[in-house]
Design a protein around this motif. Structure first.
Motif, PDB file in Angstrom:
ATOM      1  N   GLN A   1       0.820  -1.208   0.000  1.00 54.83           N
ATOM      2  CA  GLN A   1       0.000   0.000   0.000  1.00 54.83           C
ATOM      3  C   GLN A   1       0.864   1.274   0.000  1.00 54.83           C
ATOM      4  O   GLN A   1       0.638   2.173  -0.791  1.00 54.83           O
ATOM      5  CB  GLN A   1      -0.882  -0.029   1.246  1.00 54.83           C
ATOM      6  N   VAL A   2       1.888   1.304   0.884  1.00 56.99           N
ATOM      7  CA  VAL A   2       2.697   2.529   0.932  1.00 56.99           C
ATOM      8  C   VAL A   2       3.563   2.670  -0.324  1.00 56.99           C
ATOM      9  O   VAL A   2       3.845   3.792  -0.760  1.00 56.99           O
ATOM     10  CB  VAL A   2       3.548   2.644   2.225  1.00 56.99           C
ATOM     11  N   ILE A   3       3.965   1.536  -0.916  1.00 57.82           N
ATOM     12  CA  ILE A   3       4.734   1.622  -2.173  1.00 57.82           C
ATOM     13  C   ILE A   3       3.829   2.225  -3.256  1.00 57.82           C
ATOM     14  O   ILE A   3       4.243   3.104  -4.016  1.00 57.82           O
ATOM     15  CB  ILE A   3       5.272   0.239  -2.610  1.00 57.82           C
ATOM     16  N   ASP A   4       2.561   1.777  -3.286  1.00 57.39           N
ATOM     17  CA  ASP A   4       1.592   2.330  -4.251  1.00 57.39           C
ATOM     18  C   ASP A   4       1.390   3.828  -4.025  1.00 57.39           C
ATOM     19  O   ASP A   4       1.103   4.575  -4.951  1.00 57.39           O
ATOM     20  CB  ASP A   4       0.242   1.612  -4.134  1.00 57.39           C
ATOM     21  N   GLU A   5       1.541   4.258  -2.772  1.00 62.44           N
ATOM     22  CA  GLU A   5       1.388   5.692  -2.472  1.00 62.44           C
ATOM     23  C   GLU A   5       2.636   6.476  -2.845  1.00 62.44           C
ATOM     24  O   GLU A   5       2.682   7.693  -2.675  1.00 62.44           O
ATOM     25  CB  GLU A   5       1.059   5.883  -0.979  1.00 62.44           C
ATOM     26  N   GLY A   6       3.675   5.784  -3.304  1.00 63.15           N
ATOM     27  CA  GLY A   6       4.859   6.487  -3.777  1.00 63.15           C
ATOM     28  C   GLY A   6       6.075   6.394  -2.865  1.00 63.15           C
ATOM     29  O   GLY A   6       7.120   6.962  -3.152  1.00 63.15           O
ATOM     30  N   TYR A   7       5.940   5.685  -1.745  1.00 62.20           N
ATOM     31  CA  TYR A   7       7.092   5.533  -0.844  1.00 62.20           C
ATOM     32  C   TYR A   7       7.881   4.321  -1.320  1.00 62.20           C
ATOM     33  O   TYR A   7       7.648   3.195  -0.875  1.00 62.20           O
ATOM     34  CB  TYR A   7       6.612   5.361   0.598  1.00 62.20           C
ATOM     35  N   ASP A   8       8.808   4.555  -2.248  1.00 63.05           N
ATOM     36  CA  ASP A   8       9.373   3.426  -2.976  1.00 63.05           C
ATOM     37  C   ASP A   8      10.863   3.213  -2.743  1.00 63.05           C
ATOM     38  O   ASP A   8      11.573   2.722  -3.606  1.00 63.05           O
ATOM     39  CB  ASP A   8       9.069   3.559  -4.469  1.00 63.05           C
TER      40      ASP A   8
ATOM     41  N   ASP B   1      11.998   4.981   2.908  1.00 62.76           N
ATOM     42  CA  ASP B   1      10.612   5.453   2.921  1.00 62.76           C
ATOM     43  C   ASP B   1       9.706   4.457   3.642  1.00 62.76           C
ATOM     44  O   ASP B   1       8.976   4.809   4.567  1.00 62.76           O
ATOM     45  CB  ASP B   1      10.069   5.596   1.480  1.00 62.76           C
ATOM     46  N   VAL B   2       9.790   3.198   3.192  1.00 60.12           N
ATOM     47  CA  VAL B   2       8.907   2.163   3.747  1.00 60.12           C
ATOM     48  C   VAL B   2       9.148   2.024   5.248  1.00 60.12           C
ATOM     49  O   VAL B   2       8.220   1.888   6.043  1.00 60.12           O
ATOM     50  CB  VAL B   2       9.129   0.812   3.017  1.00 60.12           C
ATOM     51  N   LYS B   3      10.416   2.114   5.627  1.00 59.44           N
ATOM     52  CA  LYS B   3      10.781   1.992   7.038  1.00 59.44           C
ATOM     53  C   LYS B   3      10.177   3.141   7.856  1.00 59.44           C
ATOM     54  O   LYS B   3       9.581   2.927   8.904  1.00 59.44           O
ATOM     55  CB  LYS B   3      12.303   2.016   7.124  1.00 59.44           C
ATOM     56  N   ARG B   4      10.327   4.360   7.343  1.00 62.90           N
ATOM     57  CA  ARG B   4       9.851   5.512   8.113  1.00 62.90           C
ATOM     58  C   ARG B   4       8.331   5.551   8.204  1.00 62.90           C
ATOM     59  O   ARG B   4       7.773   5.987   9.204  1.00 62.90           O
ATOM     60  CB  ARG B   4      10.379   6.811   7.504  1.00 62.90           C
ATOM     61  N   ILE B   5       7.652   5.100   7.155  1.00 63.76           N
ATOM     62  CA  ILE B   5       6.190   5.170   7.164  1.00 63.76           C
ATOM     63  C   ILE B   5       5.583   4.004   7.959  1.00 63.76           C
ATOM     64  O   ILE B   5       4.622   4.187   8.696  1.00 63.76           O
ATOM     65  CB  ILE B   5       5.635   5.131   5.706  1.00 63.76           C
ATOM     66  N   THR B   6       6.155   2.815   7.809  1.00 62.31           N
ATOM     67  CA  THR B   6       5.500   1.637   8.413  1.00 62.31           C
ATOM     68  C   THR B   6       6.235   1.079   9.636  1.00 62.31           C
ATOM     69  O   THR B   6       5.690   0.251  10.345  1.00 62.31           O
ATOM     70  CB  THR B   6       5.407   0.468   7.407  1.00 62.31           C
ATOM     71  N   ARG B   7       7.475   1.497   9.872  1.00 67.97           N
ATOM     72  CA  ARG B   7       8.377   0.956  10.900  1.00 67.97           C
ATOM     73  C   ARG B   7       8.939  -0.421  10.528  1.00 67.97           C
ATOM     74  O   ARG B   7       9.647  -1.034  11.344  1.00 67.97           O
ATOM     75  CB  ARG B   7       7.706   0.872  12.281  1.00 67.97           C
ATOM     76  N   ALA B   8       8.660  -0.913   9.321  1.00 66.82           N
ATOM     77  CA  ALA B   8       9.232  -2.209   8.928  1.00 66.82           C
ATOM     78  C   ALA B   8      10.752  -2.103   8.928  1.00 66.82           C
ATOM     79  O   ALA B   8      11.318  -1.218   8.290  1.00 66.82           O
ATOM     80  CB  ALA B   8       8.740  -2.610   7.537  1.00 66.82           C
TER      81      ALA B   8
ATOM     82  N   ALA C   1      13.045  -5.050  -0.190  1.00 65.44           N
ATOM     83  CA  ALA C   1      13.726  -4.545  -1.396  1.00 65.44           C
ATOM     84  C   ALA C   1      13.192  -5.254  -2.635  1.00 65.44           C
ATOM     85  O   ALA C   1      12.949  -4.620  -3.674  1.00 65.44           O
ATOM     86  CB  ALA C   1      15.235  -4.758  -1.268  1.00 65.44           C
ATOM     87  N   ARG C   2      12.970  -6.563  -2.529  1.00 63.39           N
ATOM     88  CA  ARG C   2      12.469  -7.320  -3.671  1.00 63.39           C
ATOM     89  C   ARG C   2      11.049  -6.872  -4.030  1.00 63.39           C
ATOM     90  O   ARG C   2      10.707  -6.729  -5.203  1.00 63.39           O
ATOM     91  CB  ARG C   2      12.514  -8.819  -3.377  1.00 63.39           C
ATOM     92  N   ILE C   3      10.228  -6.629  -3.003  1.00 64.10           N
ATOM     93  CA  ILE C   3       8.846  -6.178  -3.256  1.00 64.10           C
ATOM     94  C   ILE C   3       8.874  -4.817  -3.973  1.00 64.10           C
ATOM     95  O   ILE C   3       8.157  -4.602  -4.954  1.00 64.10           O
ATOM     96  CB  ILE C   3       8.045  -6.074  -1.934  1.00 64.10           C
ATOM     97  N   ILE C   4       9.724  -3.909  -3.484  1.00 62.82           N
ATOM     98  CA  ILE C   4       9.830  -2.584  -4.115  1.00 62.82           C
ATOM     99  C   ILE C   4      10.275  -2.738  -5.567  1.00 62.82           C
ATOM    100  O   ILE C   4       9.701  -2.141  -6.487  1.00 62.82           O
ATOM    101  CB  ILE C   4      10.828  -1.676  -3.342  1.00 62.82           C
ATOM    102  N   SER C   5      11.292  -3.581  -5.768  1.00 58.23           N
ATOM    103  CA  SER C   5      11.819  -3.776  -7.117  1.00 58.23           C
ATOM    104  C   SER C   5      10.748  -4.328  -8.053  1.00 58.23           C
ATOM    105  O   SER C   5      10.585  -3.864  -9.184  1.00 58.23           O
ATOM    106  CB  SER C   5      13.033  -4.709  -7.050  1.00 58.23           C
ATOM    107  N   GLN C   6      10.005  -5.331  -7.568  1.00 53.74           N
ATOM    108  CA  GLN C   6       8.964  -5.936  -8.411  1.00 53.74           C
ATOM    109  C   GLN C   6       7.844  -4.963  -8.718  1.00 53.74           C
ATOM    110  O   GLN C   6       7.333  -4.905  -9.837  1.00 53.74           O
ATOM    111  CB  GLN C   6       8.385  -7.187  -7.721  1.00 53.74           C
ATOM    112  N   LYS C   7       7.466  -4.153  -7.715  1.00 50.28           N
ATOM    113  CA  LYS C   7       6.323  -3.250  -7.932  1.00 50.28           C
ATOM    114  C   LYS C   7       6.684  -2.030  -8.771  1.00 50.28           C
ATOM    115  O   LYS C   7       5.848  -1.490  -9.492  1.00 50.28           O
ATOM    116  CB  LYS C   7       5.749  -2.792  -6.579  1.00 50.28           C
TER     117      LYS C   7
END
Lengths: 363, 97
Positions: B22-29, B33-40, B55-61
């Protein structure tokens, strides 16, 4: 501040070999490891190693570990256990936390990073249920702690780790229900694969685990066939009666210390991802920092030991402990043994990947 | 096959595949970014298990090459430590409880 000539971080096969080599040359070595026992993964390698006689082929990893530790003791190498290297400052100062409570900074003339690698995870619905674990974790349980992780095992991954651990799980009394491999071909050495196959374990290539089910632990797993784009083919699902799922999906070099210290990264997919750039002597882009073993690209214990020797000898040479000729003779011999390990169907690819790192110009 | 995306990718901080996509779709790619928005990747293991997966999910999306997404920046300390252990030479006279 404490001072040492060479600080080696990680006391597995690579770090131990590096420490021994540097100490033999005359350097004062401090070897640190975050675990309570040295040896890294060697003490759970109950199988005999490959290679030739000079690689100690035919000797079990556990015995190699004991030999290395005995030699470290003879050479009076200083070892800090339960010592976590948390950072490297100014290319020389290693920040170590001892016993989780005390910070010590050690100024080193040379640092050898032998931090190893971490198992990759595979995520699917149910993967966080108890009973899903790394194949390496299962191996630690059976071979070090003598505890079976479960009775009915699904192994995900048919590379050497997956195959060797499958065989050892069988030896330990578990029932390995299946080995699944996402690729169309099996990945491990034939000798080990054949042993598992002869024991009657079914192999599924082009298959992966889709889901694990269970209330408070794994009670079953669903596997599925993959098409040539690695997508699950609907209708090919199979449910397996298992209580344990072991993941053997490769390893990633543990590079945090190197990159946080400023070592230049390089991408090497075959060797596990991002690795610190290094030259033939195993020096990184920071001349005081060397690498050995899986941190410089995931291979195996026998190559890690040769790399350790190369790094330890190079560090000692750079400090003036050996003359140019002695260094050249010792280094070339280690490199030659290394090339023998990096040959054949599996080794050649690693040899090419390593050559690409060394051959890559910096910056 | 209904795709179940409500399983954790980052187990330490309990962040699911659905949340990450969801956050990658919102542009946090990027990983940061993903870490700061979701704490992952901000939990106990500091991303040692999930950072490569994310990283693989970001790359694929996004179609970005994986080598441009993988983590290369790290901060000290690279292990989780108690505050009392951070003081130079400290902790020796500190007591638990």
């Amino acid at each position: 501040m404490e001072e040492r000539e060479v600080v080696v971080i990680g006391a597995g096969p690579a770090g131990l070999s590096a420490a021994l080599e540097a100490a033999r040359a005359g350097a004062h070595v401090l070897l640190v490891d975050e675990n309570s026992k040295p040896g890294g993964q060697l003490f759970k390698q109950i199988h005999k190693f490959f290679g030739s006689h000079e690689h100690r082929a035919g000797v079990r990893g556990i015995d190699i570990g004991t030999q290395l530790l005995e030699e470290a003791e003879r050479l009076d190498i200083e070892v800090w256990l339960d010592a976590e290297a948390c950072g490297i400052f100014n290319t020389t100062d290693v920040w170590i936390v001892r016993n989780k409570e005390k910070s010590v900074t050690v100024r080193a003339k040379r640092i050898i990073l032998a931090t190893g690698a971490v198992e990759n995870s595979v995520n699917f619905p149910g993967w966080s249920l108890p009973g899903v674990m790394g194949a390496g974790a299962a191996q630690t349980m059976i071979n070090l702690h003598r505890v079976l992780p479960g009775q009915k095992i699904l192994m995900v991954g048919s590379g050497n780790v997956g195959i060797i651990v499958s065989y050892q799980l069988l030896q330990a009394g578990a029932d390995v229900k299946a080995v699944v491999e996402a690729a169309p071909r099996l990945g491990g050495y034939g000798v080990h694969t054949a042993k598992v196959r002869r024991a009657g374990v079914p192999f599924y290539t082009s298959h992966t685990v889709l889901e694990a089910r269970g209330t408070d632990h794994v009670e079953s797993a669903t596997i599925v066939q993959l098409d040539d784009k690695w997508k699950p083919i609907p209708g090919t699902e199979k449910e397996l009666d298992v209580d344990t799922i072991c993941i053997a999906a490769g390893l990633t070099p543990l590079v945090e210390l190197a990159f946080a210290a400023g070592c230049e990264p390089l991408y090497s997919p075959l060797l596990g991802g991002m690795v610190p750039w290094h030259d033939r002597s195993m020096a990184t882009s920071i001349p005081t920092i060397y690498l050995a073993g899986d941190i410089s690209g995931v291979e195996e214990a026998s190559t890690a030991m040769e790399e350790g020797r190369m790094a330890g000898l190079s560090a000692a040479y750079s400090l003036g402990y050996v003359d140019r000729e002695t260094y050249a003779v010792g280094f070339d011999a280690a490199e030659k043994r290394m090339l023998a390990l990096r040959s054949g169907m599996f080794g050649q690819k690693r040899r090419d990947a390593k050559a690409a790192i060394v051959g890559h110009s910096r910056g | 096959m209904a795709e179940d995306k409500d399983f954790f990718i980052c187990r330490c901080e309990e962040v699911t595949l659905r949340e990450i996509e969801q956050v990658i779709d919102e542009g946090y790619d990027t990983l940061d970014d993903v870490k700061r928005i979701t704490r992952a990747g901000m939990g106990l293991c500091q991303g040692r298990s999930c950072s490569k997966v994310i990283a693989r999910i970001i790359s694929q999306k996004t179609g970005k090459p994986i080598e441009e997404v993988l983590q290369v920046s790290y901060r000290f300390p690279v292990r989780t430590e108690k505050m009392k252990a951070l003081e130079q030479g400290g902790g020796s006279d500190a007591t638990d409880n």
